[in-house]
Design an enzyme around this catalytic site. Structure first.
Site, PDB file in Angstrom:
ATOM      1  N   ASN A  56     -17.735 -27.916  19.971  1.00  0.00           N
ATOM      2  CA  ASN A  56     -16.980 -27.822  21.213  1.00  0.00           C
ATOM      3  C   ASN A  56     -16.162 -26.531  21.171  1.00  0.00           C
ATOM      4  OD1 ASN A  56     -14.811 -28.331  19.495  1.00  0.00           O
ATOM      5  ND2 ASN A  56     -14.851 -30.519  19.909  1.00  0.00           N
TER       6      ASN A  56
ATOM      7  N   ASP B 132     -20.054 -38.137  27.729  1.00  0.00           N
ATOM      8  CA  ASP B 132     -18.896 -37.676  26.978  1.00  0.00           C
ATOM      9  C   ASP B 132     -18.370 -36.356  27.544  1.00  0.00           C
ATOM     10  OD1 ASP B 132     -17.136 -37.886  24.556  1.00  0.00           O
ATOM     11  OD2 ASP B 132     -18.144 -36.005  24.061  1.00  0.00           O
TER      12      ASP B 132
END
Length: 381
Positions: free
Chosen positions: A50, A239
């Protein structure tokens, strides 16, 4: 003890291997004639990260599903009969216990722990390994349910080969888990008729202000060999949307603390357009609950209508730049439906908090929920 042997390479992951455990009885699961446990190993690369540099929660969910799909499909084809593929039906609550970093090796272990007539329960543990020091830590635990679908007719659910349990209590406990998830799944399906509608010029801290949607065309790389979306692909997209909702609401770094049960209501075919929508449902002092809905639209088939394919609740927390937990701006529900969803989310929060307090009283001393996720995990979307 014989060494494990290579049996499978997960699709799309050339450096992934699924290894059979040595042919010893599993410690917690039933004794079966075919191997009941596998392990997938893969090094985490920069494209798994991320924006904060840790492994994306959706990537971990995807690896968990791949391990479950391998072992359940193998078991369902362990006897002579009609060939099938195991399709993901439900993922039980999953807590993110510790971050996984780029360069570490993920060890995803899957084990069959119960079978009913038409379903398989798979329990999965995820460990991260620092290959420089050899240190390992538990990052995730999950329980998944699969159903076998015929390769000749994917709408036909086949029977699951039975397993032999080493203790009668294992079968009884498994049956209780099966009945509980079946009831929850039916209740969730009945309340999934609503949709997320956009609102012009919403006020900050309202549901409409942070709600978000992602539209995705299902391509071949998203699908199994039989043209249906991998459950792990869907979970990763869910998500991502939940993370956007959380970030918009609190305007800080955020982290996935847990995922409540994910229910897969229907299959998604290649070529469909899916809309993944997320909205805030509840906030406590330091956590946010986001409901994520997945709708599938068969755009090239006028005979089929848009339908609800999956749904789940994600819990996120707000973090400072130093990784410390921050207070969450309180959600302002406006409509009667939003107020109702807020109270339902509050009920789920209090129920999980009570369960954790019981676990703390009877087990190892841990920080109170949800602070444990804040202190252990620095994964930021």
């Amino acid at each position: 003890m014989r060494p494990p042997r290579l049996i499978h390479s997960a699709p799309g992951l050339p450096d992934t291997c699924a290894l059979l455990q040595p042919p010893a009885p599993p410690m917690s699961g039933p004794d079966v004639e075919t191997p009941s446990a596998i392990q997938i190993c893969r090094i985490m690369r920069p494209d798994d990260a991320n924006v904060a540099g840790n492994v994306h929660g959706g990537t971990i969910l995807k690896m968990i599903e791949e391990a479950g799909a391998i072992i359940s499909t193998r078991h369902c084809n362990s006897q002579n009969g009609e060939r099938c593929v195991a399709a993901l039906a439900r993922v039980e609550r999953t807590d993110f216990l510790s971050p996984m970093c780029i360069g570490e090796v993920a060890h995803v272990s899957a084990e069959i722990t119960y079978t009913s007539k038409h379903s398989v329960e798979v329990q999965v543990n995820v460990l991260s390994e620092n290959i420089l020091t050899g240190a390992k830590k538990l990052t995730n635990k999950a329980t998944l349910w699969y159903v076998p679908l015929s390769l000749k007719n994917v709408d036909k659910v086949l029977e699951v080969p039975p397993v032999v349990y080493s203790r009668q209590e294992q079968e009884e406990e498994g049956r209780k888990r099966y009945e509980a998830q079946k009831l929850e799944r039916m209740e969730t399906k009945w309340r999934n008729g609503d949709i997320v509608q956009p609102v012009l010029n919403p006020e900050p801290n309202t549901v409409s202000y942070s709600q978000s949607s992602l539209i995705h065309l299902v391509g071949p790389s998203d699908c199994t060999l039989h043209g249906f979306v991998h459950g792990g692909v869907t979970m990763k997209l869910m998500d991502e949307v939940a993370g956007i909702v959380a970030a918009r609401h609190c305007k800080t770094n955020i982290v996935t603390a847990s995922v409540d049960a994910i229910n897969f209501h229907d299959k998604i075919r290649k070529g469909f357009v899916i809309t993944i929508s997320g909205r805030m449902t509840f906030t406590s002092n330091k956590s946010m609950e986001i409901e994520v809905l997945v709708d599938a639209d068969p755009v090239v088939d006028s005979s089929q209508k848009r339908y609800r394919a999956a749904s789940a609740f994600f819990t996120y927390v707000s973090l400072s730049q130093e990784g410390r937990s921050l207070p969450v701006p309180q959600l302002v529900p406006e409509t009667e439906d939003e107020k109702k969803r807020f109270e339902e989310g509050k009920g789920r929060y209090l129920q999980m908090k009570a369960k954790r307090q019981v676990a703390m009283a009877t087990g190892p001393k841990l920080p109170p929920w949800p602070e444990i996720q804040f202190t252990l995990r620095s994964d930021v979307v």
